[in-house]
Enzyme design. Structure first.
Site, PDB file in Angstrom:
ATOM      1  N   ALA A 159      -9.411  20.527   7.669  1.00 24.78           N
ATOM      2  CA  ALA A 159     -10.686  20.008   7.155  1.00 24.78           C
ATOM      3  C   ALA A 159     -11.760  21.075   7.320  1.00 24.78           C
ATOM      4  O   ALA A 159     -11.595  22.048   8.066  1.00 24.78           O
ATOM      5  CB  ALA A 159     -11.091  18.734   7.907  1.00 24.78           C
ATOM      6  N   HIS A 211      25.929  -5.086   4.164  1.00 27.05           N
ATOM      7  CA  HIS A 211      26.267  -3.699   4.384  1.00 27.05           C
ATOM      8  C   HIS A 211      26.703  -3.047   3.074  1.00 27.05           C
ATOM      9  O   HIS A 211      27.052  -3.724   2.103  1.00 27.05           O
ATOM     10  CB  HIS A 211      27.396  -3.591   5.417  1.00 27.05           C
ATOM     11  CG  HIS A 211      26.941  -3.849   6.814  1.00 27.05           C
ATOM     12  ND1 HIS A 211      27.801  -3.803   7.895  1.00 27.05           N
ATOM     13  CD2 HIS A 211      25.726  -4.154   7.333  1.00 27.05           C
ATOM     14  CE1 HIS A 211      27.142  -4.053   9.006  1.00 27.05           C
ATOM     15  NE2 HIS A 211      25.876  -4.277   8.691  1.00 27.05           N
ATOM     16  N   GLU A 255      29.419  -1.387   2.277  1.00 29.76           N
ATOM     17  CA  GLU A 255      30.795  -1.658   1.863  1.00 29.76           C
ATOM     18  C   GLU A 255      30.914  -3.040   1.226  1.00 29.76           C
ATOM     19  O   GLU A 255      31.614  -3.204   0.214  1.00 29.76           O
ATOM     20  CB  GLU A 255      31.749  -1.559   3.065  1.00 29.76           C
ATOM     21  CG  GLU A 255      31.774  -0.205   3.737  1.00 29.76           C
ATOM     22  CD  GLU A 255      30.824  -0.114   4.912  1.00 29.76           C
ATOM     23  OE1 GLU A 255      31.187   0.533   5.907  1.00 29.76           O
ATOM     24  OE2 GLU A 255      29.710  -0.686   4.839  1.00 29.76           O
ATOM     25  N   LEU A 274      -3.005   3.894   4.607  1.00 32.14           N
ATOM     26  CA  LEU A 274      -1.620   4.258   4.916  1.00 32.14           C
ATOM     27  C   LEU A 274      -0.614   3.461   4.100  1.00 32.14           C
ATOM     28  O   LEU A 274       0.477   3.147   4.574  1.00 32.14           O
ATOM     29  CB  LEU A 274      -1.329   4.097   6.422  1.00 32.14           C
ATOM     30  CG  LEU A 274      -2.220   4.899   7.369  1.00 32.14           C
ATOM     31  CD1 LEU A 274      -1.716   4.751   8.801  1.00 32.14           C
ATOM     32  CD2 LEU A 274      -2.301   6.365   6.978  1.00 32.14           C
ATOM     33  N   SER A 289      -3.737   4.716  20.659  1.00 30.97           N
ATOM     34  CA  SER A 289      -4.963   4.306  21.336  1.00 30.97           C
ATOM     35  C   SER A 289      -4.623   3.402  22.514  1.00 30.97           C
ATOM     36  O   SER A 289      -3.686   2.607  22.448  1.00 30.97           O
ATOM     37  CB  SER A 289      -5.884   3.558  20.360  1.00 30.97           C
ATOM     38  OG  SER A 289      -7.001   3.011  21.024  1.00 30.97           O
ATOM     39  N   THR A 308      -8.905   9.836  13.577  1.00 28.78           N
ATOM     40  CA  THR A 308      -8.622   9.730  12.148  1.00 28.78           C
ATOM     41  C   THR A 308      -8.960   8.345  11.628  1.00 28.78           C
ATOM     42  O   THR A 308      -9.516   8.195  10.534  1.00 28.78           O
ATOM     43  CB  THR A 308      -7.134  10.042  11.879  1.00 28.78           C
ATOM     44  OG1 THR A 308      -6.879  11.402  12.236  1.00 28.78           O
ATOM     45  CG2 THR A 308      -6.768   9.827  10.423  1.00 28.78           C
ATOM     46  N   ARG A 320       6.220   8.474   3.051  1.00 29.43           N
ATOM     47  CA  ARG A 320       5.778   7.241   3.696  1.00 29.43           C
ATOM     48  C   ARG A 320       6.776   6.108   3.437  1.00 29.43           C
ATOM     49  O   ARG A 320       7.092   5.315   4.324  1.00 29.43           O
ATOM     50  CB  ARG A 320       4.403   6.836   3.171  1.00 29.43           C
ATOM     51  CG  ARG A 320       3.249   7.623   3.704  1.00 29.43           C
ATOM     52  CD  ARG A 320       1.933   7.101   3.142  1.00 29.43           C
ATOM     53  NE  ARG A 320       0.774   7.799   3.691  1.00 29.43           N
ATOM     54  CZ  ARG A 320      -0.489   7.529   3.395  1.00 29.43           C
ATOM     55  NH1 ARG A 320      -0.741   6.553   2.510  1.00 29.43           N
ATOM     56  NH2 ARG A 320      -1.473   8.199   3.948  1.00 29.43           N
TER      57      ARG A 320
END
Length: 315
Positions: A157, A44, A46, A199, A217, A191, A179
């Site tokens: 497009a 963490h 801290e 990606l 999908s 796409t 991303r």
């Protein structure tokens, strides 16, 4: 606190299910320790900051973006206990932890040990920095950001489907930075079939931050991808507090229609396309009155010749 929040942003998209927290230790007006939640959620913030400050922690002031945890874990001790053991004099906290295992108990432990505690400093900024964690706690699902890169007339497009490139290199670089701040990116089947997108994150030094790839999908996902049958199914994805929806028009419309978009990234290029492919399909809107008051502009800037506008969900 601003410095602590800046540190917390370093690990956004890499700490789920833990929050991305930042921490600063200050002694005699000097920063002696810095920490942020590490990938996978441990150590963490801290613990990292106290390890760096060492004996200088005694009598110091600690600035932390989220209430120090109160529960012990097999992966590490409770941060509120670490702060007590370190002998800090004061802890400044931006935001209370909604996790029921802490939720005020961390603050109570600090005060019981005689440590001065101030809360609510930078709370609004902290909510923004940890929006994914807080959305998961409040709504049981990841925070969803929808990215749209359009022409001035709202096209993504040409009529032929050609879309490379609508925006310039600066806008595309910013999109890759976004991303890197998400655990997963989602696109629709159209796409995927048209563009075969990778990606990944194509920024020097951030290549290892490529998010998980999701395909909207009902069919079988290709190798290296995960199928999501409907927008609501993102709630069941483990280790995920931030999802970036990148394309295309049908996937974007599906998430808006399901009322699951929390944040909009609109990259707008100074071009006109005319008859092309619209950024969105049917989002279920039945009257214009219900379209108003849903989005609040939180940022606007130029990226090269393109304009970025960031909108937050109004409620």
């Amino acid at each position: 606190m601003a410095a602590a929040l800046a540190l917390s942003e370093r690990s956004r998209g890499r700490t789920a299910p833990n929050p991305n927290v930042g921490c600063i230790v200050v002694k005699d007006g000097r920063v002696v320790g810095r920490g942020w939640t590490q990938p996978g959620g441990r150590p963490h913030a801290e613990a990292m900051a106290l390890a760096e400050s060492g004996e200088k922690s005694r009598g110091a002031t600690v600035y932390v973006s989220l209430e120090p945890c109160a529960h012990a874990s097999p992966r590490g001790p409770a941060c509120s206990g670490l702060l007590v053991e370190a002998g800090v004099a004061r802890v400044v906290i931006a935001l209370g932890d909604p996790d029921p295992r802490t939720d005020g108990q961390g603050i109570a432990r600090l005060r019981a040990a005689g440590i001065s505690v101030d809360t609510g400093i930078g709370e609004g900024a902290a909510r923004g920095a940890m929006a994914g964690f807080l959305t998961r706690r409040a709504k049981g699902r990841p925070q969803v950001t929808l990215k749209l890169a359009t022409s001035l007339d709202g096209q993504i497009a040409l009529g032929s489907g050609a879309s490379r490139w609508i925006t310039g290199p600066e806008a595309r670089a910013h999109a890759h930075l976004e991303r890197s701040r998400h655990e997963a990116i989602l696109v629709g089947r159209g796409t995927y079939d048209a563009d075969a997108p990778k990606l990944n994150v194509r920024l020097a030094g951030l290549e290892d931050r490529a998010p998980r790839r999701l395909l909207l999908s009902t069919g079988t996902a290709p190798d290296g991808w995960e199928a999501v049958a409907s927008p609501g199914d993102i709630a069941g994805l483990e280790g995920m507090d931030h999802v970036l929806v990148e394309g295309g028009a049908a996937a974007a419309a599906a998430f808006l229609r399901a009322d699951l978009v929390d944040r909009l990234l609109l990259y707008r290029a100074p071009i006109l396309i005319g008859t092309g492919r619209a950024a969105l399909g049917d989002i279920g809107l039945t009257d214009l009155a219900s379209a108003h008051g849903r989005w609040t502009l939180s940022d606007s800037r130029m990226l090269g010749s393109d304009r970025l506008e960031v909108y937050q969900r109004a409620s």
